[in-house]
Design an enzyme around this catalytic site. Structure first.
Site, PDB file in Angstrom:
ATOM      1  N   ASP A 228       0.810  -1.225   0.000  1.00  0.00           N
ATOM      2  CA  ASP A 228       0.000   0.000   0.000  1.00  0.00           C
ATOM      3  C   ASP A 228       0.841   1.272   0.000  1.00  0.00           C
ATOM      4  O   ASP A 228       0.417   2.315   0.498  1.00  0.00           O
ATOM      5  CB  ASP A 228      -0.957   0.010   1.204  1.00  0.00           C
ATOM      6  N   GLU A 229       2.045   1.196  -0.571  1.00  0.00           N
ATOM      7  CA  GLU A 229       2.920   2.363  -0.642  1.00  0.00           C
ATOM      8  C   GLU A 229       3.218   2.770  -2.081  1.00  0.00           C
ATOM      9  O   GLU A 229       4.065   3.616  -2.322  1.00  0.00           O
ATOM     10  CB  GLU A 229       4.241   2.071   0.086  1.00  0.00           C
TER      11      GLU A 229
END
Length: 284
Positions: A228-229
């Site tokens: 999720d980066e």
């Protein structure tokens, strides 16, 4: 009138004369510019350009690309030329929450997204009937710690066999391996609730309800090995209040997720996204 239209996207070190050279070359080839957007980033020193243009029948796409390849070498450009008439092929992955899948199926079927869905993949069987109702092949590929590498290989083989341009994680609740993230670099989009990192794990909207949040939202981003980066493509929010239950928040969140994901998919298939390090330039 039927357009023979193409989209040119490029990024390169910023310097004078880029737009002049690009527009001049298009003029020499007899092209008509339909739309053009540009951005120069002072922080990174890079220039970004998207040009939508009509190619005359007398000029071949190969000749076009050959001329632009020479220009790209002169300016150290990362450049692509896309046939805007070609429908992008999607592979949608889903688990047990089907709102994003349902939204994408409808948008493609109704012509809101210029794409074809090659297949739906899921680690559960819940949405086999939904995919079948749209005439889309459904592949049930269960995953566990023991077969994860094999299951991911099946997905990548399917994507290659079907000529998939973009993999969409439409609430697919499995973490992709670093190898799979690398294999899909720049062509896989994920959607998640914007509570990270405050509300990690299961039932984020219930956690949000317990904390009395006033704004909920969603984020669509490219998939990378850093969970999720990845580079953010699209985000949106909705205001909520104390009268709403956890189920109400879940419904609002589902709507926002569906909208944000569809916007991100549209931007990608229309070649509006250019990577700028860990960020994106998204032309409207």
């Amino acid at each position: 009138m039927q357009h023979n239209d193409y989209i040119l996207t490029l990024s390169c070190p910023d310097r004078t004369g880029i737009v002049y050279r690009v527009s001049g070359l298009l003029f020499e080839l007899g092209c008509n510019i339909l739309d053009s957007q540009q951005f120069g980033d002072d922080e990174t020193g890079r220039f970004f350009l998207r040009v939508h243009f009509d190619l005359p029948p007398a000029t071949s796409a190969d000749a076009l690309r050959e001329r632009f390849d020479a220009l790209a070498r002169d300016y150290d450009m990362d450049m692509q030329v896309h046939d805007a008439r070609r429908r992008q092929r999607l592979l949608i992955m889903v688990s047990k929450q089907g709102h994003c899948l349902n939204d994408l199926l409808f948008r493609v079927k109704s012509g809101q997204l210029h794409a074809d869905i090659a297949a739906v993949v899921s680690n559960h069987n819940d949405y086999a009937d939904l995919a079948a109702s749209y005439g889309i092949p459904f592949h049930h590929l269960p995953v566990s710690g023991e077969n994860k590498a094999q299951q991911e290989r099946q997905i990548l083989d399917l994507a290659e066999r079907e000529g998939v341009d973009l993999v969409v994680l439409a609430r697919y609740m499995q973490i992709l391996s670093a190898d799979m993230c690398r294999a899909l670099s720049g062509r896989a989009i994920n959607i998640h609730h914007s509570f990270l990192p405050s509300f990690k794990g299961a039932r984020p909207y219930h956690q949000a309800h317990q904390r009395g949040v006033k704004i909920i939202g969603a984020t669509a981003h490219y998939v990378t090995a850093d969970l999720d980066e990845g580079p953010i493509i699209e985000q949106d929010i909705e205001r909520v209040d104390h009268t709403m239950t956890a189920q109400d928040l879940t419904q609002v969140g589902s709507d926002v997720e569906s909208l944000v994901l569809s916007r991100a998919v549209r931007s990608h298939i229309e070649h509006r996204i250019l990577l700028n390090g860990a960020r994106t330039v998204v032309f409207r």
